[in-house]
Motif scaffolding. Structure first.
Motif, PDB file in Angstrom:
ATOM      1  N   GLU A  99      14.562   5.546 -11.811  1.00  0.00           N
ATOM      2  CA  GLU A  99      15.969   5.833 -11.587  1.00  0.00           C
ATOM      3  C   GLU A  99      16.303   7.242 -12.078  1.00  0.00           C
ATOM      4  O   GLU A  99      15.937   7.648 -13.174  1.00  0.00           O
ATOM      5  N   GLY A 100      16.999   7.994 -11.217  1.00  0.00           N
ATOM      6  CA  GLY A 100      17.359   9.360 -11.561  1.00  0.00           C
ATOM      7  C   GLY A 100      16.392  10.398 -11.028  1.00  0.00           C
ATOM      8  O   GLY A 100      16.695  11.591 -11.030  1.00  0.00           O
ATOM      9  N   HIS A 101      15.194   9.963 -10.565  1.00  0.00           N
ATOM     10  CA  HIS A 101      14.219  10.907 -10.026  1.00  0.00           C
ATOM     11  C   HIS A 101      14.500  11.132  -8.541  1.00  0.00           C
ATOM     12  O   HIS A 101      14.854  10.211  -7.811  1.00  0.00           O
ATOM     13  N   ASP A 102      14.306  12.374  -8.103  1.00  0.00           N
ATOM     14  CA  ASP A 102      14.496  12.691  -6.684  1.00  0.00           C
ATOM     15  C   ASP A 102      13.432  11.994  -5.850  1.00  0.00           C
ATOM     16  O   ASP A 102      12.268  11.899  -6.268  1.00  0.00           O
ATOM     17  N   PRO A 103      13.776  11.518  -4.653  1.00  0.00           N
ATOM     18  CA  PRO A 103      12.783  10.848  -3.801  1.00  0.00           C
ATOM     19  C   PRO A 103      11.774  11.846  -3.244  1.00  0.00           C
ATOM     20  O   PRO A 103      12.054  13.043  -3.135  1.00  0.00           O
ATOM     21  N   GLU A 104      10.602  11.345  -2.916  1.00  0.00           N
ATOM     22  CA  GLU A 104       9.558  12.153  -2.298  1.00  0.00           C
ATOM     23  C   GLU A 104       9.502  11.838  -0.803  1.00  0.00           C
ATOM     24  O   GLU A 104       9.447  10.676  -0.412  1.00  0.00           O
ATOM     25  N   TRP A 105       9.513  12.886   0.015  1.00  0.00           N
ATOM     26  CA  TRP A 105       9.471  12.703   1.463  1.00  0.00           C
ATOM     27  C   TRP A 105       8.161  13.253   2.001  1.00  0.00           C
ATOM     28  O   TRP A 105       7.638  14.254   1.526  1.00  0.00           O
ATOM     29  N   ARG A 106       7.647  12.591   3.035  1.00  0.00           N
ATOM     30  CA  ARG A 106       6.428  13.069   3.690  1.00  0.00           C
ATOM     31  C   ARG A 106       6.704  14.366   4.418  1.00  0.00           C
ATOM     32  O   ARG A 106       7.755  14.569   5.007  1.00  0.00           O
ATOM     33  N   THR A 107       5.707  15.242   4.392  1.00  0.00           N
ATOM     34  CA  THR A 107       5.794  16.484   5.156  1.00  0.00           C
ATOM     35  C   THR A 107       5.210  16.241   6.536  1.00  0.00           C
ATOM     36  O   THR A 107       4.039  15.873   6.667  1.00  0.00           O
ATOM     37  N   VAL A 108       6.031  16.413   7.566  1.00  0.00           N
ATOM     38  CA  VAL A 108       5.587  16.166   8.940  1.00  0.00           C
ATOM     39  C   VAL A 108       5.279  17.495   9.610  1.00  0.00           C
ATOM     40  O   VAL A 108       6.086  18.434   9.554  1.00  0.00           O
ATOM     41  N   ALA A 109       4.109  17.592  10.215  1.00  0.00           N
ATOM     42  CA  ALA A 109       3.695  18.833  10.875  1.00  0.00           C
ATOM     43  C   ALA A 109       4.443  19.031  12.186  1.00  0.00           C
ATOM     44  O   ALA A 109       5.069  18.103  12.730  1.00  0.00           O
ATOM     45  N   ASP A 110       4.369  20.250  12.706  1.00  0.00           N
ATOM     46  CA  ASP A 110       4.960  20.533  14.012  1.00  0.00           C
ATOM     47  C   ASP A 110       4.209  19.775  15.095  1.00  0.00           C
ATOM     48  O   ASP A 110       2.989  19.570  14.999  1.00  0.00           O
ATOM     49  N   PRO A 111       4.899  19.359  16.172  1.00  0.00           N
ATOM     50  CA  PRO A 111       4.233  18.584  17.220  1.00  0.00           C
ATOM     51  C   PRO A 111       3.219  19.419  17.994  1.00  0.00           C
ATOM     52  O   PRO A 111       3.423  20.618  18.216  1.00  0.00           O
ATOM     53  N   ASP A 112       2.127  18.782  18.391  1.00  0.00           N
ATOM     54  CA  ASP A 112       1.137  19.434  19.252  1.00  0.00           C
ATOM     55  C   ASP A 112       1.550  19.370  20.720  1.00  0.00           C
ATOM     56  O   ASP A 112       1.104  20.166  21.540  1.00  0.00           O
ATOM     57  N   GLU A 113       2.385  18.422  21.036  1.00  0.00           N
ATOM     58  CA  GLU A 113       2.831  18.230  22.420  1.00  0.00           C
ATOM     59  C   GLU A 113       4.244  17.687  22.409  1.00  0.00           C
ATOM     60  O   GLU A 113       4.609  16.909  21.517  1.00  0.00           O
ATOM     61  N   VAL A 114       5.055  18.106  23.367  1.00  0.00           N
ATOM     62  CA  VAL A 114       6.416  17.610  23.515  1.00  0.00           C
ATOM     63  C   VAL A 114       6.526  16.881  24.848  1.00  0.00           C
ATOM     64  O   VAL A 114       6.191  17.430  25.904  1.00  0.00           O
ATOM     65  N   VAL A 115       6.960  15.633  24.816  1.00  0.00           N
ATOM     66  CA  VAL A 115       7.097  14.816  26.018  1.00  0.00           C
ATOM     67  C   VAL A 115       8.581  14.528  26.239  1.00  0.00           C
ATOM     68  O   VAL A 115       9.257  14.016  25.334  1.00  0.00           O
ATOM     69  N   GLU A 116       9.095  14.861  27.428  1.00  0.00           N
ATOM     70  CA  GLU A 116      10.485  14.584  27.767  1.00  0.00           C
ATOM     71  C   GLU A 116      10.587  13.151  28.295  1.00  0.00           C
ATOM     72  O   GLU A 116       9.961  12.809  29.312  1.00  0.00           O
ATOM     73  N   VAL A 117      11.312  12.303  27.610  1.00  0.00           N
ATOM     74  CA  VAL A 117      11.493  10.902  28.008  1.00  0.00           C
ATOM     75  C   VAL A 117      12.866  10.789  28.666  1.00  0.00           C
ATOM     76  O   VAL A 117      13.904  10.912  27.999  1.00  0.00           O
TER      77      VAL A 117
END
Length: 485
Positions: A99-117
């Motif tokens: 309690e009181g500690h900042d949460p840790e978030w995953r680092t997500v890399a840039d996408p290798d491909e973008v798909v338009e749905v």
């Protein structure tokens, strides 16, 4: 009516009644005695059961048990409140961030491909959409399907020198010096065994399921052994680094060698960890690993092998405090001893945070040592408390090394932490079969632990040593008996 007024028949009747009452009382006493015997028997059985359970509990709750293995759930802890919660920690804490500690978030890399749905019409009424009203991006991380093995045939040409007669076989960096499996297979087999803790037959199953590569459990063992032989030069480099260290944490724990008792030792510094599997628990092992001329400080517990090897020691305060606390729970004479030790330890820790000078450290060392000596000279009646005082007196020259040397830790937690992985593996594999198993075990455990300490990727490092050192490592002589998978 007096006795003289009673007739003989009446007297006889009363006598018979008294006799019958006496017999009834005797029968009742007999039944009570039988009941007492039954209860005593049940009590004896319960005492035996309690003694058995206490003996088993001492494996986890004794002065020599590190905090990581203690079952410390309290009435307020989640383990005491909710036995059905599978996420409750065994040390009495709760999962997740404090309690009181900042949460840790995953680092997500840039996408290798973008798909338009997109969608052309309304799924409810079928009305055609003119244009998109907005975009809700979602990043999805996926791994590609496992690839089948690549099979390469290396035609290694032979040459003979016309000048000196030397016979040469051409080499290729991707062609192993022995066997039919490449660098990636060898590295993954070793990592599966010592990082993922898989049995050799399961390693073989994994290769078959993911890559369609057929190999046996014995082949997985040979691949792991090749990784160990390739990394042995680096193992010896780690040993040399530890021999030159100023401070080394040392500890040992039991392991079986073909069913017989052996020991796995750990030698740890800030950047290196070395394991050594030996059949000895004596001072000859640190003498062999560290060298007879080792000049550094050893942080250790109270095992006699350490003072037999070196006089420059730091005895572990975590051990002596646990022993004192354990004695204080059972003996009144031990309570002030435990209280004094704890106050001294906490006080010294707080005082050292003030960054005292060398002279102040020397003065505090003498003062604290005199305090320990006075404590050890106390007169006590209980033998276990006398034994505790004897341990304090026996290590009087080694409890306070950390006061004079800023870099020395007062506890041996680093070595105890280093033994956790071998202990888990010991529970899985049961026993090492022979010298080859000992060789592989100590080598790969040392390499993986050291690489992690240094922030290096174990898989990439395994591939590196297998690829670059395989030719050299084949010169190391190892026993010819193959351990079972």
């Amino acid at each position: 009516m007096t006795g003289d007024d009673l007739t003989k028949d009446e007297l006889l009747s009363r006598f018979l009644q008294l006799e019958q009452r006496v017999e009834e009382l005797e029968q009742e006493n007999k039944r009570k005695d039988e009941k007492i015997d039954q209860l005593q028997e049940q009590l004896d059985q319960k005492d035996e059961r309690i003694e058995e359970l206490e003996t088993r509990l001492r494996k986890y709750e004794n002065p020599h048990t590190p905090p990581s293995k203690r079952r410390s759930a309290t009435d307020e802890s989640p383990t005491a409140q909710d036995d059905e919660d599978d996420d409750v920690r065994t040390d009495g804490g709760t999962p997740g961030r404090n309690e009181g500690h900042d949460p840790e978030w995953r680092t997500v890399a840039d996408p290798d491909e973008v798909v338009e749905v997109t969608c052309e019409c309304c799924p409810e009424c079928g009305e055609h959409f003119d244009e998109s009203a907005g975009v809700s991006p979602r990043l999805v991380e996926e791994i590609p399907d496992p690839q089948p093995p690549e099979i390469t045939q290396y035609n290694r040409h032979h040459y003979g020198c016309d000048s000196c007669g030397t016979q040469t076989v051409a080499s290729h960096p991707d062609c192993p010096g022995e066997g039919q499996f490449g660098v990636n297979v060898i590295a993954q087999a070793a990592l599966s065994r010592y990082d993922h803790r898989l049995p050799y037959r399961k390693i073989a199953d994994r290769f078959d399921q993911l890559h369609g590569l057929e190999l046996s459990g014995a082949s997985a063992w040979h691949a792991t052994e090749r990784a160990a032989r390739a990394g042995r030069c680096e193992y010896e480099q780690i040993r040399r680094q530890i021999q030159e260290a100023e401070i080394v944490h040392v500890d040992e724990t039991g392991i079986k060698r073909d069913g017989d008792q052996a020991w796995i030792w750990t030698f740890r510094t800030d950047e290196h960890t070395l394991y050594a599997v030996r059949e000895s628990r004596g001072s000859d092992v640190p003498a062999e690993v560290l060298g007879e001329d080792f000049a550094g400080t050893i942080v250790c517990d109270g095992w006699t092998a350490y003072p037999a090897f070196s006089s420059t020691l730091q005895r572990c305060w975590a051990h002596i405090l646990r022993e004192a606390e354990d004695a204080a729970e059972d003996y009144e004479d031990a309570k002030p001893i435990y209280r004094t030790l704890r106050q001294m330890y906490v006080g010294l820790q707080a005082w050292l945070e003030t960054d005292p000078s060398t002279r102040e450290r020397a003065q505090m060392h003498r003062s604290s040592q005199n305090g320990l000596r006075s404590l050890a000279e106390r007169s006590v009646a209980d033998e276990p408390v006398a034994t505790l005082l004897g341990k304090i007196e026996g290590g009087i020259d080694h409890w306070l090394t950390f006061v004079g040397e800023p870099a020395v830790s007062p506890t041996n937690n680093a070595a105890e932490n280093a033994l956790r992985e071998p202990v888990v593996l010991r529970k899985i594999i049961g026993t090492l079969r022979n010298d080859r198993g000992m060789f592989v075990h100590e080598t790969l455990l040392s390499l993986l632990a050291t690489w992690r300490q240094q922030g290096r990727n174990p898989y990439e490092e395994l591939k590196r040593v297998v690829k670059s050192n395989e030719m050299v490592s084949r010169t190391h002589a190892v026993p010819a008996v193959e351990p079972s998978g």
